[in-house]
Scaffold this motif. Sequence first.
Motif, short mmCIF file in Angstrom:
data_model
loop_
_atom_site.label_atom_id
_atom_site.label_comp_id
_atom_site.label_asym_id
_atom_site.label_seq_id
_atom_site.Cartn_x
_atom_site.Cartn_y
_atom_site.Cartn_z
N GLU A 225 10.07 -21.17 1.94
CA GLU A 225 11.02 -21.53 2.99
C GLU A 225 11.52 -22.96 2.82
OE1 GLU A 225 8.00 -20.30 3.45
OE2 GLU A 225 8.47 -18.24 4.06
N THR A 226 10.68 -23.83 2.28
CA THR A 226 11.04 -25.23 2.06
C THR A 226 12.17 -25.34 1.04
OG1 THR A 226 8.75 -25.88 2.49
CG2 THR A 226 10.19 -27.53 1.50
N VAL A 227 12.01 -24.61 -0.07
CA VAL A 227 13.03 -24.64 -1.13
C VAL A 227 14.34 -24.04 -0.61
CG1 VAL A 227 13.63 -23.95 -3.48
CG2 VAL A 227 11.25 -24.41 -2.89
N GLN A 228 14.25 -22.89 0.06
CA GLN A 228 15.45 -22.24 0.59
C GLN A 228 16.19 -23.14 1.56
OE1 GLN A 228 13.46 -18.71 2.09
NE2 GLN A 228 14.22 -17.46 0.40
N GLY A 229 15.45 -23.77 2.46
CA GLY A 229 16.06 -24.66 3.44
C GLY A 229 16.68 -25.88 2.80
N ALA A 230 15.97 -26.46 1.81
CA ALA A 230 16.45 -27.67 1.14
C ALA A 230 17.75 -27.41 0.38
CB ALA A 230 15.38 -28.20 0.18
N ILE A 231 17.79 -26.32 -0.37
CA ILE A 231 19.00 -26.01 -1.15
C ILE A 231 20.13 -25.58 -0.22
CG2 ILE A 231 19.98 -24.56 -2.96
CD1 ILE A 231 17.97 -26.71 -3.89
N GLY A 232 19.79 -24.86 0.85
CA GLY A 232 20.81 -24.45 1.82
C GLY A 232 21.51 -25.66 2.43
N ARG A 233 20.71 -26.65 2.84
CA ARG A 233 21.28 -27.87 3.43
C ARG A 233 22.06 -28.67 2.40
NH1 ARG A 233 16.23 -27.60 5.89
NH2 ARG A 233 15.30 -29.03 4.36
N TYR A 234 21.55 -28.71 1.17
CA TYR A 234 22.22 -29.44 0.09
C TYR A 234 23.60 -28.85 -0.16
CZ TYR A 234 23.18 -31.18 -4.64
OH TYR A 234 23.77 -31.76 -5.75
N ASN A 235 23.66 -27.53 -0.28
CA ASN A 235 24.94 -26.85 -0.55
C ASN A 235 25.94 -27.10 0.57
OD1 ASN A 235 23.51 -25.88 -2.73
ND2 ASN A 235 24.07 -23.74 -2.42
N LYS A 236 25.49 -26.90 1.80
CA LYS A 236 26.39 -27.05 2.95
C LYS A 236 26.87 -28.50 3.10
CE LYS A 236 24.52 -23.16 5.58
NZ LYS A 236 23.71 -22.74 6.76
N SER A 237 26.01 -29.45 2.76
CA SER A 237 26.41 -30.86 2.87
C SER A 237 27.54 -31.19 1.91
CB SER A 237 25.20 -31.77 2.58
OG SER A 237 24.85 -31.74 1.20
N ARG A 238 27.70 -30.35 0.89
CA ARG A 238 28.76 -30.56 -0.09
C ARG A 238 29.93 -29.59 0.12
NH1 ARG A 238 26.89 -32.95 -5.72
NH2 ARG A 238 25.38 -34.48 -4.96
N GLY A 239 29.87 -28.84 1.21
CA GLY A 239 30.97 -27.94 1.52
C GLY A 239 30.92 -26.60 0.82
N VAL A 240 29.76 -26.25 0.26
CA VAL A 240 29.58 -24.94 -0.39
C VAL A 240 28.71 -24.11 0.54
CG1 VAL A 240 28.64 -23.71 -2.38
CG2 VAL A 240 29.78 -25.92 -2.70
N TYR A 241 29.26 -23.02 1.07
CA TYR A 241 28.55 -22.26 2.09
C TYR A 241 27.82 -21.02 1.55
CZ TYR A 241 30.59 -25.55 5.26
OH TYR A 241 30.90 -26.73 5.87
N LYS A 242 27.85 -20.85 0.24
CA LYS A 242 26.93 -19.90 -0.39
C LYS A 242 25.61 -20.65 -0.55
CE LYS A 242 30.50 -17.71 -3.28
NZ LYS A 242 31.01 -17.63 -4.67
N THR A 243 24.55 -20.07 -0.09
CA THR A 243 23.26 -20.78 -0.16
C THR A 243 22.15 -19.95 -0.81
OG1 THR A 243 22.67 -20.01 2.07
CG2 THR A 243 23.79 -22.14 1.89
N SER A 244 22.51 -18.78 -1.34
CA SER A 244 21.50 -17.90 -1.93
C SER A 244 20.94 -18.49 -3.23
CB SER A 244 22.11 -16.53 -2.22
OG SER A 244 21.26 -15.76 -3.04
N LEU A 245 19.63 -18.61 -3.31
CA LEU A 245 19.00 -19.08 -4.54
C LEU A 245 19.13 -18.05 -5.65
CD1 LEU A 245 15.74 -20.77 -3.19
CD2 LEU A 245 17.76 -21.89 -4.09
N HIS A 246 19.06 -16.77 -5.29
CA HIS A 246 19.18 -15.72 -6.31
C HIS A 246 20.59 -15.69 -6.89
CE1 HIS A 246 17.00 -12.39 -8.16
NE2 HIS A 246 18.15 -11.75 -8.21
N CYS A 247 21.55 -16.23 -6.14
CA CYS A 247 22.92 -16.30 -6.62
C CYS A 247 23.02 -17.16 -7.87
CB CYS A 247 23.82 -16.86 -5.51
SG CYS A 247 25.58 -16.72 -5.82
N PHE A 248 22.15 -18.17 -7.99
CA PHE A 248 22.12 -19.00 -9.20
C PHE A 248 21.66 -18.16 -10.39
CE2 PHE A 248 21.66 -22.42 -5.97
CZ PHE A 248 22.70 -23.24 -6.38
N ARG A 249 20.72 -17.27 -10.15
CA ARG A 249 20.22 -16.39 -11.21
C ARG A 249 21.32 -15.45 -11.69
NH1 ARG A 249 15.41 -14.26 -13.37
NH2 ARG A 249 15.22 -12.00 -13.47
N ARG A 250 22.07 -14.90 -10.74
CA ARG A 250 23.19 -14.01 -11.12
C ARG A 250 24.26 -14.79 -11.87
NH1 ARG A 250 22.10 -11.79 -5.94
NH2 ARG A 250 23.73 -13.04 -4.95
N THR A 251 24.51 -16.01 -11.43
CA THR A 251 25.50 -16.86 -12.09
C THR A 251 25.08 -17.16 -13.53
OG1 THR A 251 26.07 -17.89 -9.97
CG2 THR A 251 26.75 -19.05 -11.97
#
Length: 317
Positions: A225-251
């Motif tokens: 939950e810590t990683v998910q929350g940290a990356i979610g906040r990081y993405n949103k702070s930069r205006g990117v509203y996709k926050t799925s960690l698995h999305c990086f794997r698909r990318t």
Amino acid sequence: MMKTIGMKDKGYTLKDGFSSYIKYQTVKNLSEASIEYYNRCYTEFTRVIAEDTILKNLTLGNVQDYILYLKKKDIVDITVNTYVRGIRAFLYYLMSIGLMDTFKIKLIKANKRIKETYNEEELKILLRKPDIKKCKFSEYRNWVIINFLLGTGCRLRTLRNIKINDLDFTNNLIKFKVTKSRREQIIPMSHTLSSVLSEYMQYRSYENEDDYLFCTVFGNQMQKETVQGAIGRYNKSRGVYKTSLHCFRRTFGTSYVCNGGNIFSLQSILGHSDISTTRLYFSIENGELKKNFEQYCALDQLGQVKSKKAIQMKKKR
């Protein structure tokens, strides 16, 4: 006190059966994540079927009630099938040891949706390096995590368990000790990722090389939950509203093949036991698959042949 399993024990309850099933899976040394998955499926099942239900009284109708309950929730059909698979495995186990009458449990028909990836613009934003001299360690660490995810395609569970001594900068290799398949993997470390991690190690203080690579500000292992929350906040702070960690794997997977990588090499890197799973990572929506499409499309190739012949005929006239 739990009853002893008996092939003719008609008083065996759903709760007793699940305790037996978890014990069976634990003895098989099933991963904690898998045990957690079965517990989650069972919890949902008991919202429809009481735990004191006698196993011999369970029918296909009870399973169908469970499916209807899931369908009423705000979840997609694929997720419904994920819950049904868990319960099906549990009930099939009970059937196999004679505690339930045998019947088939089918999954529902589900439309397979194309799963999203991060596009080029989003990646440029997320990969813009923060000012190390001014930013907090957590922001810099999150940036490094995103580089790691895009550079390896690893799962969250693997990422959380990477240790400093799993990095081999001499040979540019990374060892994955914790994987979904429970088999250790060794994958290449790109020059870009090697550069990012080498710099990160200058800022990430540690006592020994057995410490976790990505840690909290207190140096502890990061929880899911810590990683998910940290990356979610990081993405949103930069205006990117996709926050799925698995999305990086698909990318990672989509980009790997679109840039000329071999699908079988990708299968090995991603740790897929079945090549069909690797194929699911390709999305026409990504735009990358459109590159050079006309160069390989039969219709366009034939059209070009016809066009050339027509031009030649006109010149002869």
